[in-house]
Design a protein around this motif. Structure first.
Motif, PDB file in Angstrom:
ATOM      1  N   THR A  16     -17.604   4.768 -69.509  1.00 49.70           N
ATOM      2  CA  THR A  16     -18.371   4.803 -68.258  1.00 49.70           C
ATOM      3  C   THR A  16     -17.758   5.805 -67.274  1.00 49.70           C
ATOM      4  OG1 THR A  16     -17.150   2.886 -67.411  1.00 49.70           O
ATOM      5  CG2 THR A  16     -19.268   2.455 -68.466  1.00 49.70           C
ATOM      6  N   HIS A  19     -18.940   9.219 -68.328  1.00 52.26           N
ATOM      7  CA  HIS A  19     -20.317   9.405 -67.849  1.00 52.26           C
ATOM      8  C   HIS A  19     -20.320   9.763 -66.371  1.00 52.26           C
ATOM      9  CE1 HIS A  19     -22.941   8.377 -71.239  1.00 52.26           C
ATOM     10  NE2 HIS A  19     -22.007   7.514 -71.597  1.00 52.26           N
ATOM     11  N   GLN A  20     -19.445   9.139 -65.605  1.00 54.82           N
ATOM     12  CA  GLN A  20     -19.340   9.433 -64.172  1.00 54.82           C
ATOM     13  C   GLN A  20     -18.862  10.870 -63.949  1.00 54.82           C
ATOM     14  OE1 GLN A  20     -20.246   7.167 -61.692  1.00 54.82           O
ATOM     15  NE2 GLN A  20     -20.151   8.980 -60.413  1.00 54.82           N
ATOM     16  N   VAL A  22     -19.451  13.380 -65.838  1.00 53.65           N
ATOM     17  CA  VAL A  22     -20.616  14.225 -66.125  1.00 53.65           C
ATOM     18  C   VAL A  22     -21.591  14.166 -64.949  1.00 53.65           C
ATOM     19  CG1 VAL A  22     -22.610  14.546 -67.643  1.00 53.65           C
ATOM     20  CG2 VAL A  22     -20.353  14.040 -68.629  1.00 53.65           C
ATOM     21  N   ARG A  23     -21.883  12.970 -64.456  1.00 54.56           N
ATOM     22  CA  ARG A  23     -22.804  12.831 -63.319  1.00 54.56           C
ATOM     23  C   ARG A  23     -22.284  13.554 -62.078  1.00 54.56           C
ATOM     24  NH1 ARG A  23     -23.502   7.641 -65.258  1.00 54.56           N
ATOM     25  NH2 ARG A  23     -21.932   6.789 -63.851  1.00 54.56           N
ATOM     26  N   ASP A  24     -20.970  13.494 -61.865  1.00 53.86           N
ATOM     27  CA  ASP A  24     -20.369  14.123 -60.685  1.00 53.86           C
ATOM     28  C   ASP A  24     -20.187  15.629 -60.831  1.00 53.86           C
ATOM     29  OD1 ASP A  24     -20.255  11.631 -59.523  1.00 53.86           O
ATOM     30  OD2 ASP A  24     -18.099  11.360 -59.849  1.00 53.86           O
ATOM     31  N   GLY A  25     -20.471  16.157 -62.025  1.00 57.54           N
ATOM     32  CA  GLY A  25     -20.357  17.597 -62.223  1.00 57.54           C
ATOM     33  C   GLY A  25     -18.965  18.089 -62.566  1.00 57.54           C
ATOM     34  N   ARG A  60     -23.500  25.940 -59.804  1.00 60.86           N
ATOM     35  CA  ARG A  60     -24.656  25.096 -59.455  1.00 60.86           C
ATOM     36  C   ARG A  60     -25.164  25.433 -58.064  1.00 60.86           C
ATOM     37  NH1 ARG A  60     -22.893  19.370 -61.927  1.00 60.86           N
ATOM     38  NH2 ARG A  60     -24.017  19.568 -63.888  1.00 60.86           N
ATOM     39  N   GLU A  66     -27.578  24.094 -66.006  1.00 64.59           N
ATOM     40  CA  GLU A  66     -26.461  23.732 -66.878  1.00 64.59           C
ATOM     41  C   GLU A  66     -26.363  24.631 -68.102  1.00 64.59           C
ATOM     42  OE1 GLU A  66     -26.168  19.591 -67.780  1.00 64.59           O
ATOM     43  OE2 GLU A  66     -25.981  19.066 -65.664  1.00 64.59           O
TER      44      GLU A  66
END
Length: 105
Positions: A16, A19-20, A22-25, A60, A66
């Motif tokens: 998890t 995943h965070q 990745v979500r946070d960049g 970004r 991406e």
């Protein structure tokens, strides 16, 4: 390419938390054969390669998608020399970030 569970194991983090990232960049991941993967070159001995998250953010903010960021990170740049990701891995992040900033203008 490493699937996210392998990334979690290499970084000593929970899935998890990866995943965070990745979500946070802080990491870029993409689907290959329906599996979310991260390029192995994004990981170093101490974790995520130093300067990668900042470079991703700069690109970004400049409007790059991406897939374009991945292409740029792994594309040959004779002025570095080599690829931007190789330069980041060899602690030449300042040069990579300068180029990323210049691409935004």
């Amino acid at each position: 390419m490493l699937p996210l569970p392998d990334v979690a194991e290499r970084l000593g983090l929970s899935i998890t938390r990866v995943h965070q990232l990745v979500r946070d960049g802080h990491l870029l991941a993409f689907r290959r054969d329906d599996v979310l993967v991260v390029p192995e070159d994004f990981l170093g001995p101490e974790g995520v390669v130093k300067g990668l998250a900042g470079t991703i953010t700069l690109l970004r903010d400049a409007g790059y998608r991406e897939d374009e960021i991945l292409r740029w990170l792994f594309g040959d740049d004779p002025t570095l020399p080599g690829t931007p990701i190789a330069a980041l891995r060899s602690d030449r992040g300042r040069e990579v970030k300068r180029r990323a900033q210049a691409m935004g203008f």
